[in-house]
Scaffold this motif. Structure first.
Motif, PDB file in Angstrom:
ATOM      1  N   LEU A 166      -6.850   3.624   3.400  1.00 22.22           N
ATOM      2  CA  LEU A 166      -6.843   2.165   3.525  1.00 22.22           C
ATOM      3  C   LEU A 166      -5.689   1.707   4.411  1.00 22.22           C
ATOM      4  O   LEU A 166      -5.855   0.838   5.274  1.00 22.22           O
ATOM      5  CB  LEU A 166      -6.740   1.538   2.131  1.00 22.22           C
ATOM      6  CG  LEU A 166      -6.889   0.014   2.047  1.00 22.22           C
ATOM      7  CD1 LEU A 166      -8.246  -0.421   2.575  1.00 22.22           C
ATOM      8  CD2 LEU A 166      -6.700  -0.448   0.604  1.00 22.22           C
ATOM      9  N   PHE A 167      -4.530   2.301   4.214  1.00 24.37           N
ATOM     10  CA  PHE A 167      -3.354   1.951   5.032  1.00 24.37           C
ATOM     11  C   PHE A 167      -3.622   2.192   6.508  1.00 24.37           C
ATOM     12  O   PHE A 167      -3.425   1.313   7.354  1.00 24.37           O
ATOM     13  CB  PHE A 167      -2.138   2.764   4.572  1.00 24.37           C
ATOM     14  CG  PHE A 167      -0.923   2.593   5.448  1.00 24.37           C
ATOM     15  CD1 PHE A 167       0.003   1.596   5.192  1.00 24.37           C
ATOM     16  CD2 PHE A 167      -0.711   3.443   6.540  1.00 24.37           C
ATOM     17  CE1 PHE A 167       1.125   1.435   6.012  1.00 24.37           C
ATOM     18  CE2 PHE A 167       0.406   3.282   7.358  1.00 24.37           C
ATOM     19  CZ  PHE A 167       1.329   2.274   7.098  1.00 24.37           C
ATOM     20  N   HIS A 168      -4.071   3.406   6.828  1.00 27.02           N
ATOM     21  CA  HIS A 168      -4.228   3.762   8.238  1.00 27.02           C
ATOM     22  C   HIS A 168      -5.365   2.988   8.911  1.00 27.02           C
ATOM     23  O   HIS A 168      -5.237   2.607  10.086  1.00 27.02           O
ATOM     24  CB  HIS A 168      -4.457   5.267   8.372  1.00 27.02           C
ATOM     25  CG  HIS A 168      -3.204   6.068   8.227  1.00 27.02           C
ATOM     26  ND1 HIS A 168      -2.274   6.174   9.231  1.00 27.02           N
ATOM     27  CD2 HIS A 168      -2.703   6.779   7.176  1.00 27.02           C
ATOM     28  CE1 HIS A 168      -1.267   6.927   8.827  1.00 27.02           C
ATOM     29  NE2 HIS A 168      -1.504   7.305   7.582  1.00 27.02           N
ATOM     30  N   THR A 169      -6.453   2.760   8.208  1.00 31.67           N
ATOM     31  CA  THR A 169      -7.559   2.023   8.830  1.00 31.67           C
ATOM     32  C   THR A 169      -7.185   0.555   9.039  1.00 31.67           C
ATOM     33  O   THR A 169      -7.549  -0.043  10.052  1.00 31.67           O
ATOM     34  CB  THR A 169      -8.839   2.138   7.997  1.00 31.67           C
ATOM     35  OG1 THR A 169      -8.586   1.786   6.627  1.00 31.67           O
ATOM     36  CG2 THR A 169      -9.401   3.552   8.046  1.00 31.67           C
ATOM     37  N   ARG A 170      -6.448  -0.033   8.101  1.00 32.40           N
ATOM     38  CA  ARG A 170      -6.006  -1.421   8.291  1.00 32.40           C
ATOM     39  C   ARG A 170      -4.996  -1.521   9.433  1.00 32.40           C
ATOM     40  O   ARG A 170      -5.006  -2.487  10.199  1.00 32.40           O
ATOM     41  CB  ARG A 170      -5.388  -1.964   6.999  1.00 32.40           C
ATOM     42  CG  ARG A 170      -6.413  -2.309   5.936  1.00 32.40           C
ATOM     43  CD  ARG A 170      -5.755  -2.983   4.740  1.00 32.40           C
ATOM     44  NE  ARG A 170      -6.734  -3.344   3.734  1.00 32.40           N
ATOM     45  CZ  ARG A 170      -6.433  -3.926   2.572  1.00 32.40           C
ATOM     46  NH1 ARG A 170      -5.157  -4.179   2.282  1.00 32.40           N
ATOM     47  NH2 ARG A 170      -7.371  -4.235   1.703  1.00 32.40           N
ATOM     48  N   SER A 190       7.419  12.529   2.859  1.00 32.13           N
ATOM     49  CA  SER A 190       6.541  12.317   4.012  1.00 32.13           C
ATOM     50  C   SER A 190       5.810  10.984   3.922  1.00 32.13           C
ATOM     51  O   SER A 190       5.470  10.381   4.944  1.00 32.13           O
ATOM     52  CB  SER A 190       5.535  13.465   4.143  1.00 32.13           C
ATOM     53  OG  SER A 190       4.744  13.591   2.981  1.00 32.13           O
ATOM     54  N   THR A 191       5.595  10.496   2.701  1.00 36.79           N
ATOM     55  CA  THR A 191       4.930   9.209   2.531  1.00 36.79           C
ATOM     56  C   THR A 191       5.784   8.072   3.074  1.00 36.79           C
ATOM     57  O   THR A 191       5.266   7.066   3.571  1.00 36.79           O
ATOM     58  CB  THR A 191       4.617   8.963   1.039  1.00 36.79           C
ATOM     59  OG1 THR A 191       3.768  10.006   0.558  1.00 36.79           O
ATOM     60  CG2 THR A 191       3.910   7.624   0.836  1.00 36.79           C
ATOM     61  N   HIS A 215       5.311   6.124   6.377  1.00 38.05           N
ATOM     62  CA  HIS A 215       4.475   4.936   6.537  1.00 38.05           C
ATOM     63  C   HIS A 215       5.323   3.668   6.651  1.00 38.05           C
ATOM     64  O   HIS A 215       4.971   2.741   7.387  1.00 38.05           O
ATOM     65  CB  HIS A 215       3.492   4.825   5.371  1.00 38.05           C
ATOM     66  CG  HIS A 215       2.514   5.957   5.292  1.00 38.05           C
ATOM     67  ND1 HIS A 215       2.836   7.180   4.738  1.00 38.05           N
ATOM     68  CD2 HIS A 215       1.218   6.061   5.705  1.00 38.05           C
ATOM     69  CE1 HIS A 215       1.789   7.984   4.813  1.00 38.05           C
ATOM     70  NE2 HIS A 215       0.791   7.331   5.396  1.00 38.05           N
ATOM     71  N   TYR A 216       6.413   3.610   5.899  1.00 39.71           N
ATOM     72  CA  TYR A 216       7.332   2.482   6.061  1.00 39.71           C
ATOM     73  C   TYR A 216       7.881   2.453   7.487  1.00 39.71           C
ATOM     74  O   TYR A 216       8.022   1.387   8.105  1.00 39.71           O
ATOM     75  CB  TYR A 216       8.513   2.600   5.094  1.00 39.71           C
ATOM     76  CG  TYR A 216       8.199   2.359   3.637  1.00 39.71           C
ATOM     77  CD1 TYR A 216       7.552   1.192   3.217  1.00 39.71           C
ATOM     78  CD2 TYR A 216       8.586   3.282   2.663  1.00 39.71           C
ATOM     79  CE1 TYR A 216       7.287   0.959   1.868  1.00 39.71           C
ATOM     80  CE2 TYR A 216       8.332   3.058   1.317  1.00 39.71           C
ATOM     81  CZ  TYR A 216       7.690   1.899   0.917  1.00 39.71           C
ATOM     82  OH  TYR A 216       7.431   1.678  -0.410  1.00 39.71           O
ATOM     83  N   ALA A 217       8.217   3.637   8.003  1.00 38.13           N
ATOM     84  CA  ALA A 217       8.773   3.734   9.353  1.00 38.13           C
ATOM     85  C   ALA A 217       7.764   3.252  10.397  1.00 38.13           C
ATOM     86  O   ALA A 217       8.152   2.669  11.419  1.00 38.13           O
ATOM     87  CB  ALA A 217       9.204   5.167   9.641  1.00 38.13           C
ATOM     88  N   MET A 218       6.474   3.490  10.168  1.00 38.98           N
ATOM     89  CA  MET A 218       5.450   3.000  11.080  1.00 38.98           C
ATOM     90  C   MET A 218       5.446   1.478  11.131  1.00 38.98           C
ATOM     91  O   MET A 218       5.357   0.862  12.208  1.00 38.98           O
ATOM     92  CB  MET A 218       4.063   3.497  10.637  1.00 38.98           C
ATOM     93  CG  MET A 218       3.857   4.984  10.732  1.00 38.98           C
ATOM     94  SD  MET A 218       2.245   5.455  10.032  1.00 38.98           S
ATOM     95  CE  MET A 218       2.535   7.183   9.681  1.00 38.98           C
ATOM     96  N   LEU A 267       0.842  -1.203   0.000  1.00 37.07           N
ATOM     97  CA  LEU A 267       0.000   0.000   0.000  1.00 37.07           C
ATOM     98  C   LEU A 267       0.877   1.253   0.000  1.00 37.07           C
ATOM     99  O   LEU A 267       0.572   2.230  -0.688  1.00 37.07           O
ATOM    100  CB  LEU A 267      -0.923   0.013   1.219  1.00 37.07           C
ATOM    101  CG  LEU A 267      -2.025  -1.043   1.264  1.00 37.07           C
ATOM    102  CD1 LEU A 267      -2.828  -0.912   2.554  1.00 37.07           C
ATOM    103  CD2 LEU A 267      -2.949  -0.917   0.059  1.00 37.07           C
ATOM    104  N   VAL A 268       1.971   1.212   0.747  1.00 46.49           N
ATOM    105  CA  VAL A 268       2.884   2.358   0.762  1.00 46.49           C
ATOM    106  C   VAL A 268       3.545   2.509  -0.604  1.00 46.49           C
ATOM    107  O   VAL A 268       3.721   3.623  -1.103  1.00 46.49           O
ATOM    108  CB  VAL A 268       3.948   2.214   1.868  1.00 46.49           C
ATOM    109  CG1 VAL A 268       4.772   3.489   1.966  1.00 46.49           C
ATOM    110  CG2 VAL A 268       3.300   1.911   3.214  1.00 46.49           C
ATOM    111  N   ASP A 269       3.895   1.383  -1.213  1.00 45.57           N
ATOM    112  CA  ASP A 269       4.456   1.429  -2.572  1.00 45.57           C
ATOM    113  C   ASP A 269       3.493   2.144  -3.514  1.00 45.57           C
ATOM    114  O   ASP A 269       3.903   3.000  -4.316  1.00 45.57           O
ATOM    115  CB  ASP A 269       4.719   0.014  -3.104  1.00 45.57           C
ATOM    116  CG  ASP A 269       5.776  -0.738  -2.296  1.00 45.57           C
ATOM    117  OD1 ASP A 269       6.571  -0.081  -1.604  1.00 45.57           O
ATOM    118  OD2 ASP A 269       5.786  -1.985  -2.372  1.00 45.57           O
ATOM    119  N   SER A 270       2.209   1.794  -3.408  1.00 48.30           N
ATOM    120  CA  SER A 270       1.182   2.404  -4.271  1.00 48.30           C
ATOM    121  C   SER A 270       1.031   3.889  -3.982  1.00 48.30           C
ATOM    122  O   SER A 270       0.825   4.695  -4.892  1.00 48.30           O
ATOM    123  CB  SER A 270      -0.166   1.695  -4.075  1.00 48.30           C
ATOM    124  OG  SER A 270      -0.086   0.335  -4.458  1.00 48.30           O
TER     125      SER A 270
END
Length: 210
Positions: A125-129, A167-168, A171-174, A103-106
């Motif tokens: 979608l990323f954050h809710t999942r 900044s995107t 998400h990988y760091a999360m 999802l982060v790739d996308s």
């Protein structure tokens, strides 16, 4: 269809105060008017748009104070929940975390081509999942609604400047913080990430009340 229109609204591609007809939106999206009309009525129920009789749908505007309130609640909810997710230990959870990387790739691909509607739909979608890993469906639904009420008009400028990809990558760091069970790092990262909502991702006019 509803998720696409929500993302377009949050990104500022549907302008607050402007009236849009279902046929016009349908033409822009390359679909028929019926699903667009149904999706817009869903947004009416959520308070994101109003019905303009015999015309279409008017996009509602939010004040800077309202956006500040949304950001505050998100901080209160998401920082501790994401911290708890990071602190948990489960091989099944780790497998689910790895499934978030595509999802982060996308999102990065969408940021590079400045497709903000797709970017925000995937970001949601990323954050809710991710939040769903905590097991509290009420929290997930609440955050989803708060995200829907946000306005990130400044994303266009950020993307055009080439800064959205950077900044995107947060998400990988999360994902990495959760896999390493680093709760303090996760909470610090979430405060930084959510801070974008009321700074560089917001339109200048939305950062303070007129």
């Amino acid at each position: 269809m509803a998720s696409t229109l929500r993302a377009a609204l949050i990104a500022g591609e549907l302008v607050p105060g402007r009236v849009y007809s279902a046929p016009t939106l349908a033409k822009q999206l390359g679909v028929s008017a019926t699903p667009v009309r149904e999706a817009m009525l869903d947004l009416v129920r959520d308070g994101m748009v109003d019905v303009a009789p015999n015309t279409g749908f008017r996009i509602t505007a939010l004040t800077a104070a309202e956006l500040d309130n949304i950001a505050e609640i998100r901080l209160l909810l998401e920082v501790p929940i994401m911290g708890q997710i990071a602190a948990a230990r489960s091989s099944e959870r780790d497998e689910q975390l790895e499934l978030l990387r595509p999802l982060v790739d996308s999102m990065i691909e969408a940021a590079e081509r400045q497709d903000l509607t797709q970017y925000l739909a995937t970001d949601t979608l990323f954050h809710t999942r991710f939040l769903a890993l905590h097991g509290n469906d009420v929290a997930v639904t609440t955050v989803q609604r708060l995200r829907d009420r946000s306005r990130l008009d400044g994303l266009t400028s950020v993307a055009q400047a080439g800064n959205l990809v950077e900044s995107t990558r947060e998400h990988y760091a999360m994902i990495d913080a959760a896999l390493s069970h680093d709760r303090p790092a996760m909470e610090q990262l979430m405060r930084k990430h959510l801070g974008h909502v009321r700074t560089d991702w917001a339109a200048p006019s939305a950062t303070s009340d007129a």
